[in-house]
Design an enzyme around this catalytic site. Structure first.
Site, short mmCIF file in Angstrom:
data_model
loop_
_atom_site.label_atom_id
_atom_site.label_comp_id
_atom_site.label_asym_id
_atom_site.label_seq_id
_atom_site.Cartn_x
_atom_site.Cartn_y
_atom_site.Cartn_z
N THR A 268 -3.44 -12.73 4.70
CA THR A 268 -2.83 -13.88 5.04
C THR A 268 -2.61 -13.94 6.41
O THR A 268 -2.97 -15.19 7.19
CB THR A 268 -1.49 -13.49 4.50
OG1 THR A 268 -1.45 -13.02 3.03
CG2 THR A 268 -0.52 -14.84 4.45
N ARG B 281 -9.32 -2.36 5.39
CA ARG B 281 -8.05 -1.55 5.80
C ARG B 281 -8.08 -0.21 5.20
O ARG B 281 -8.61 -0.11 4.12
CB ARG B 281 -6.86 -2.25 5.37
CG ARG B 281 -5.38 -1.66 5.70
CD ARG B 281 -4.08 -2.58 5.02
NE ARG B 281 -3.08 -2.07 5.71
CZ ARG B 281 -1.79 -2.33 5.43
NH1 ARG B 281 -1.64 -3.63 4.43
NH2 ARG B 281 -0.75 -2.22 6.14
N GLY C 76 3.92 -4.09 7.62
CA GLY C 76 2.72 -4.25 8.51
C GLY C 76 2.59 -3.16 9.53
O GLY C 76 2.10 -3.12 10.75
N HIS D 22 -11.31 -12.28 -2.63
CA HIS D 22 -11.39 -10.84 -2.81
C HIS D 22 -12.46 -10.22 -3.50
O HIS D 22 -12.54 -9.48 -4.04
CB HIS D 22 -9.98 -10.43 -3.55
CG HIS D 22 -8.71 -10.79 -2.96
ND1 HIS D 22 -8.48 -10.47 -1.55
CD2 HIS D 22 -7.52 -11.31 -3.49
CE1 HIS D 22 -7.36 -10.89 -1.25
NE2 HIS D 22 -6.61 -11.19 -2.29
#
Ligand code: A3P
Length: 287
Positions: A50, A118, A249, A99
């Site tokens: 996002t 990540r 975050g 994805h």
């Protein structure tokens, strides 16, 4: 002893889809013909999708504010959710979220692909809160992190095994039409990564951020603090007692969720699955 809870999914062919994702859109999304003007934002879920959608949207709108009342997923649509016809109805150049693993992602040698990786520890925690919070999609409000961890490490979650996705893309890390970034680097130096994205998108984007006001606007509005405001811009509604979609975050939040045994198991899987690939050096592997 309490039996482990599992999230609910729609089982479609070999995939787990969030309930509410029309399987026919999944199928048609996979047949989309990538255009030379397309840019795909590719991630495994919860790796910074996002945030990157917002950055590219602002870059293509001269640093304009993303309006309250709009949803980013209609502007930078999720291919497997909305399907072929919706994406084709958007004017070019298109920015498209997916994805999918490399082999399933629509390919055109002239399309661009921005991949964000990540570390799997923070990804697992973020995916847990996502799955718990979207009650209507997963029916997992009572699920614990321990319950979710077992599904995650076995690849029994929507979009499958984290490592299948990462490894499929890291092999293309140095392709000329792939920009491979990490969430951790974006956190550490957002400006450098916004500039890298603009450069990758081409001269007309680079020219935009040579205007310091545009670059500052993008940097400011895509910060975690600002994206935490008016979250209906990013996702559908979640019950008020659940964590927000833009949650905390942080890098390293996993340390307050993982047991020693869970850490060992995911570290082991990370070591094995990335051995001999460029992903083996992306993050320091916890003991
Ligand atoms: P956490 O749950 O760890 O907070 P995705 O968009 O792929 O679903 O990823 C969501 C994750 O990215 C969430 O992580 C969310 O908080 C984080 N995120 C979203 N916008 C961010 C921003 N501007 N800066 C840092 N992290 C952000």
């Amino acid at each position: 002893m309490r039996k482990g809870l599992k999230p609910s999914y729609t089982l479609h062919k070999n995939f787990r889809l969030p309930m509410g994702f029309p399987p026919e859109n999944w199928d048609s999304g996979l047949t989309y013909q990538a255009q030379a003007t397309d840019t795909f934002i590719v991630t495994y879920p919860k790796c910074g999708t996002t945030w990157t959608q917002h950055i590219v949207w602002m870059l293509s709108h001269d640093g304009e504010l993303f309006p309250v009342g709009k949803n980013i997923n209609l502007e930078v649509p999720h291919l497997e959710e909305v399907g072929n016809d919706f994406v084709k109805s958007l004017s070019e150049p298109r920015f498209i979220k997916t994805h999918l693993t490399y082999d399933l992602t629509p390919y055109n040698p002239n399309s661009k692909y921005i991949y964000i990786a990540r570390n799997p520890f923070d990804c697992a925690v973020s995916f847990y809160y996502h799955t718990q919070g979207f009650v209507k999609y997963y029916d997992f409000a009572e699920g614990t992190f321990d319950d979710f961890f077992e599904c995650f490490i076995n690849g029994e979650v929507d979009w499958g095994d984290y490592f299948d996705n990462l490894v499929s893309w890291v092999q293309h890390k140095n392709d000329q039409n792939v920009l491979f970034l990490t969430y951790e680097s974006m956190k550490n130096n957002p400006k450098m990564n916004i500039v890298a994205i603009a450069k990758f998108l081409g001269d007309n984007y680079l020219e935009k951020i040579e205007n310091p006001q545009i670059l500052e606007s993008i940097l400011h509005h895509t910060s975690f603090t600002n994206m935490s405001q008016n979250q209906s811009r990013w996702s559908s509604q979640r019950p008020a007692n659940m964590t927000p979609f833009i949650r905390n975050g942080k890098v390293g939040d996993w340390k307050s969720h993982f047991s020693v045994y869970q850490t060992q198991r995911l570290s082991q899987k990370l070591r094995i699955r990335t051995a001999g690939t460029e992903a083996e050096n992306l993050w320091q592997i916890p003991e």
